[in-house]
Design a protein around this motif. Structure first.
Motif, PDB file in Angstrom:
ATOM      1  N   THR A  16       0.845  -1.185   0.000  1.00  0.00           N
ATOM      2  CA  THR A  16       0.000   0.000   0.000  1.00  0.00           C
ATOM      3  C   THR A  16       0.881   1.235   0.000  1.00  0.00           C
ATOM      4  O   THR A  16       2.024   1.200   0.464  1.00  0.00           O
ATOM      5  N   SER A  17       0.323   2.326  -0.514  1.00  0.00           N
ATOM      6  CA  SER A  17       1.013   3.603  -0.458  1.00  0.00           C
ATOM      7  C   SER A  17       0.423   4.478   0.654  1.00  0.00           C
ATOM      8  O   SER A  17       0.910   5.593   0.900  1.00  0.00           O
ATOM      9  N   GLU A  18      -0.591   3.973   1.331  1.00  0.00           N
ATOM     10  CA  GLU A  18      -1.231   4.729   2.395  1.00  0.00           C
ATOM     11  C   GLU A  18      -0.417   4.598   3.683  1.00  0.00           C
ATOM     12  O   GLU A  18       0.306   3.623   3.890  1.00  0.00           O
ATOM     13  N   SER A  19      -0.576   5.584   4.545  1.00  0.00           N
ATOM     14  CA  SER A  19       0.161   5.564   5.805  1.00  0.00           C
ATOM     15  C   SER A  19      -0.711   5.116   6.971  1.00  0.00           C
ATOM     16  O   SER A  19      -0.195   4.683   8.002  1.00  0.00           O
ATOM     17  N   ASP A  20      -2.014   5.203   6.799  1.00  0.00           N
ATOM     18  CA  ASP A  20      -2.910   4.796   7.874  1.00  0.00           C
ATOM     19  C   ASP A  20      -3.995   3.907   7.298  1.00  0.00           C
ATOM     20  O   ASP A  20      -4.618   4.253   6.280  1.00  0.00           O
TER      21      ASP A  20
END
Lengths: 118, 113
Positions: free
Chosen positions: A27-31
């Protein structure tokens, strides 16, 4: 797009022993959220344990615990004192924190079939 | 408290037919999601409904449609059935304002012959 990979199609453990199921994700998301679901032959998908990505502490639910390594994008499940009733398919799942569209829903791995030997 | 319920449990259809699957969410849950689980695979997202509006759609053809009713129950419809539609169809309910978890029903096993 996010992906979830479970590299162990099948695992086996002796009753009362400990077993670890592996899961990696991309994923490129942080949360985000991560889950382990159990699906016995009865087909009902049962939530085993959940982890919020921003929380450093690994989640624990009785005999079930996770090893969450955010930098490595790894989310393994440890089952201690394995019982015959733990035999099932186990699915690792990812959910974005962005609610709405298809992002707010679960992305599953292909699963790991766990057998427990008496 | 009653969990998520789905009906029917099993059904067998012929290619080209139409099928309707039903789901009742946990009391108080306003969101319903549908997933397809082909044998040996993890579930794949089909639709999400929240407050009777479609909020998300997965990569499925237009033969798949769904709706949500005022009581938050939901129907999944599949037209022109293909052999490849044979799968376990899972419904999950959630209450997005309260929790991020989804709770699953027992599923409907669809066999297309």
């Amino acid at each position: 797009a996010q992906t979830v990979t479970q590299s162990q199609p099948e695992m086996s453990v002796q009753e009362a022993e400990t077993v670890t199921l592996s899961c990696t994700y991309d994923t490129s998301e942080s949360d985000y959220y991560l889950f382990w679901y159990k699906q016995p032959p009865s087909r009902q998908m049962i939530l085993v344990i959940r982890q919020e990505a921003y929380k450093q502490q690994n989640a624990t639910e009785n005999r079930f615990s996770v090893n969450f390594q955010k930098a490595a994008k790894s989310f393994s499940l440890k089952i201690s004192d394995s019982q015959l009733g733990d035999a099932a398919m186990y699915f690792c799942a990812y959910r974005s924190k962005n609610y709405g569209g298809s992002q707010g829903n679960l992305i599953f791995g292909k699963g790991t079939k766990l057998s427990v030997k008496p | 408290d009653a969990g998520v319920t789905q009906s029917p449990t099993h059904l067998i259809k012929t290619r080209g037919q139409h099928v309707t699957l039903r789901c009742s969410p946990i009391s108080g849950h306003k969101s319903v999601s549908w997933y397809q689980q082909v044998l040996g695979q993890g579930p794949q997202f089909i639709f999400q409904y929240y407050e009777k509006e479609e909020r998300g759609r997965g990569n499925f053809p237009d033969r798949f449609s769904a709706r949500q009713f005022p009581n938050y129950s939901s129907e999944l419809n599949v037209n022109a059935l293909l052999l490849g539609d044979s799968a376990l169809y899972l419904c999950a309910s959630s209450d997005p304002g309260v929790t991020y978890e989804q709770y699953f029903g027992p599923g409907t096993r669809l066999t297309v012959t």
